[in-house]
Design a protein around this motif. Structure first.
Motif, PDB file in Angstrom:
ATOM      1  N   THR A   1     -13.327  62.627 134.175  1.00  0.00           N
ATOM      2  CA  THR A   1     -14.186  62.469 133.022  1.00  0.00           C
ATOM      3  C   THR A   1     -15.645  61.994 133.394  1.00  0.00           C
ATOM      4  O   THR A   1     -16.494  61.958 132.721  1.00  0.00           O
TER       5      THR A   1
ATOM      6  N   HIS B   1     -23.962  70.611 120.138  1.00  0.00           N
ATOM      7  CA  HIS B   1     -24.218  69.277 119.766  1.00  0.00           C
ATOM      8  C   HIS B   1     -23.426  68.300 120.550  1.00  0.00           C
ATOM      9  O   HIS B   1     -22.443  68.297 120.734  1.00  0.00           O
TER      10      HIS B   1
ATOM     11  N   GLU C   1     -23.179  65.110 120.904  1.00  0.00           N
ATOM     12  CA  GLU C   1     -22.687  63.845 120.413  1.00  0.00           C
ATOM     13  C   GLU C   1     -21.318  64.098 120.468  1.00  0.00           C
ATOM     14  O   GLU C   1     -20.630  65.110 119.587  1.00  0.00           O
ATOM     15  N   GLY C   2     -20.453  63.464 121.131  1.00  0.00           N
ATOM     16  CA  GLY C   2     -18.957  63.420 121.307  1.00  0.00           C
ATOM     17  C   GLY C   2     -18.513  64.769 122.011  1.00  0.00           C
ATOM     18  O   GLY C   2     -17.412  64.944 121.856  1.00  0.00           O
ATOM     19  N   GLU C   3     -19.251  65.468 122.443  1.00  0.00           N
ATOM     20  CA  GLU C   3     -18.778  66.792 122.995  1.00  0.00           C
ATOM     21  C   GLU C   3     -18.092  66.499 124.273  1.00  0.00           C
ATOM     22  O   GLU C   3     -18.497  65.634 125.209  1.00  0.00           O
ATOM     23  N   THR C   4     -17.075  67.278 124.406  1.00  0.00           N
ATOM     24  CA  THR C   4     -16.167  66.931 125.643  1.00  0.00           C
ATOM     25  C   THR C   4     -16.473  68.053 126.673  1.00  0.00           C
ATOM     26  O   THR C   4     -16.034  68.061 127.916  1.00  0.00           O
TER      27      THR C   4
ATOM     28  N   GLN D   1     -20.641  66.660 132.575  1.00  0.00           N
ATOM     29  CA  GLN D   1     -20.531  66.625 130.970  1.00  0.00           C
ATOM     30  C   GLN D   1     -21.836  66.810 129.962  1.00  0.00           C
ATOM     31  O   GLN D   1     -22.665  66.338 130.428  1.00  0.00           O
TER      32      GLN D   1
ATOM     33  N   GLY E   1     -22.780  66.489 127.142  1.00  0.00           N
ATOM     34  CA  GLY E   1     -23.403  65.517 126.638  1.00  0.00           C
ATOM     35  C   GLY E   1     -24.246  64.733 127.324  1.00  0.00           C
ATOM     36  O   GLY E   1     -25.578  64.285 126.966  1.00  0.00           O
ATOM     37  N   TRP E   2     -23.944  64.559 128.579  1.00  0.00           N
ATOM     38  CA  TRP E   2     -24.973  63.411 129.363  1.00  0.00           C
ATOM     39  C   TRP E   2     -26.002  64.421 129.901  1.00  0.00           C
ATOM     40  O   TRP E   2     -27.049  64.045 130.204  1.00  0.00           O
TER      41      TRP E   2
ATOM     42  N   LYS F   1     -15.071  71.238 122.757  1.00  0.00           N
ATOM     43  CA  LYS F   1     -14.164  70.833 121.395  1.00  0.00           C
ATOM     44  C   LYS F   1     -13.910  72.093 120.891  1.00  0.00           C
ATOM     45  O   LYS F   1     -12.709  72.253 120.349  1.00  0.00           O
TER      46      LYS F   1
END
Length: 344
Positions: free
Chosen positions: A211, A89, A91-94, A55, A57-58, A126
């Motif tokens: 996920t 970005h 933050e909250g990116e899938t 993922q 963001g991680w 996203k």
């Protein structure tokens, strides 16, 4: 692998498995349609030997897979180059970044030759349109390549002698980046979901967390022939025959610096009925041996088995997780802090 205890301790650990009742499936091909396997697995090149997916963001904060990319020169450089232009970005990116390897390198070879063996994929974002615009604005166009029966424009990212790193957007709106030779293999061979033996991988893939922050795929045949000589001989010899795919996912503990922290591991294998019968015992031995390292976990491993797939869910400490991953040829995955990927 260190066990820290005797074989009797391993046998007692194996006896502690919580075994879910097996459900026999009739034909292995019955699960391919509408599979719930992760999209990064379904879109893997059909003849790839290994995949590592995270993922985004991680990964931007915890780039464990960078050590895997260093095995294929230019992969890390290519990823860094795109990230500097992509303006992601976290933050909250899938979205996910997936690193595919066609042929597992036995030794350090010629970087220009090894460049033909990797692909990077960006999928599930996203705002995929923004990522595609960044690609088109940052890199000049050059020709096209037919992928999945559609003409896809190519963008020039890097030229290093014989290496021609290009990027394209496939018909499913995924961005693929790699040398022209690797992109050509993907175009000509298709994906695991399109392959004749899709059920081996996709069936196993349904038993891992789609996920999970970090996950991977290994072709067992490629593992044994490609880097089996890098595994301790006992481990290499214990990998059962008849296995066609090995898929895993890890959800790390929130505070992995906590000595009591445990990570959730899900491991699933697809293959022939004979191979799966052997694989269930192999998994039990692998997990039981790891369980003897460090502190004992509160939750017993949970196994699931059907005719053509077997899986286990397990909570593991850093040391236990490392032992299990090394047992099937993934020694470069570590949950120790490493350097960070560049932020856009």
């Amino acid at each position: 692998m260190r066990t820290g205890r005797t074989g009797g301790g391993i046998n007692r650990a194996m006896a502690g498995f919580a075994l879910v009742a097996a459900v026999l499936m009739s034909f292995p091909g019955c699960r391919t349609k509408g599979s719930k396997a992760p999209s990064w697995l379904q879109s893997a090149p059909v003849n790839c030997s290994m995949a590592l997916s995270g993922q985004v963001g991680w990964l931007l904060e915890n780039p464990e897979f960078q050590s895997a990319m260093t095995r294929v020169p230019l992969a890390e450089q290519t990823l860094d180059l795109f990230l500097k232009k992509a303006k992601i970005h976290p933050e909250g990116e899938t979205g996910r970044i997936t690193f595919y390897v066609f042929d597992i390198p036995k030794d350090k070879g010629n970087p220009e030759d090894m460049a033909a063996d990797f692909l990077l994929q960006f999928d599930g974002f996203k705002d995929p349109r923004a990522l595609q615009m960044a690609l088109a604005e940052s890199f000049p166009p050059e020709g096209s390549l037919v992928v999945d029966k559609k003409d896809c424009p190519l963008f020039v990212m890097m030229d290093v002698n014989r290496v021609k790193i290009r990027a394209l957007v496939d018909p499913q709106q995924r961005i693929l980046i790699g040398d022209l030779r690797a992109l050509g293999r993907r175009a000509n061979q298709g994906t695991l979901a399109q392959g004749a033996k899709a059920s081996w991988a996709l069936g196993a893939g349904e038993w891992i967390d789609a996920t999970a922050p970090i996950a991977g795929y290994v072709n067992p045949d490629a593992l044994i022939s490609g880097i089996g000589n890098k595994l301790p001989s006992k481990m290499a010899n214990e990998i059962p025959k008849g296995l066609r795919s090995l898929v895993w996912s890890v959800t790390p503990a929130k505070d992995r610096n906590d000595p009591k922290a445990v990570h959730r591991l899900e491991l699933a294998i697809g293959g022939s009925p004979d191979g799966i019968a052997q694989a269930s015992h192999w998994i039990q031995r692998l997990v039981a041996a790891a369980s003897q390292i460090g502190a004992r976990q509160q939750l017993a491993p949970v196994m699931m088995q059907e005719k053509t797939r077997v899986g286990v869910r397990y909570t593991a400490s850093n040391e236990q997780l490392k032992a299990i991953l090394e047992g099937f040829g993934q020694p470069w995955i570590s949950l120790d802090h490493g350097k960070k990927l560049p932020k856009a």
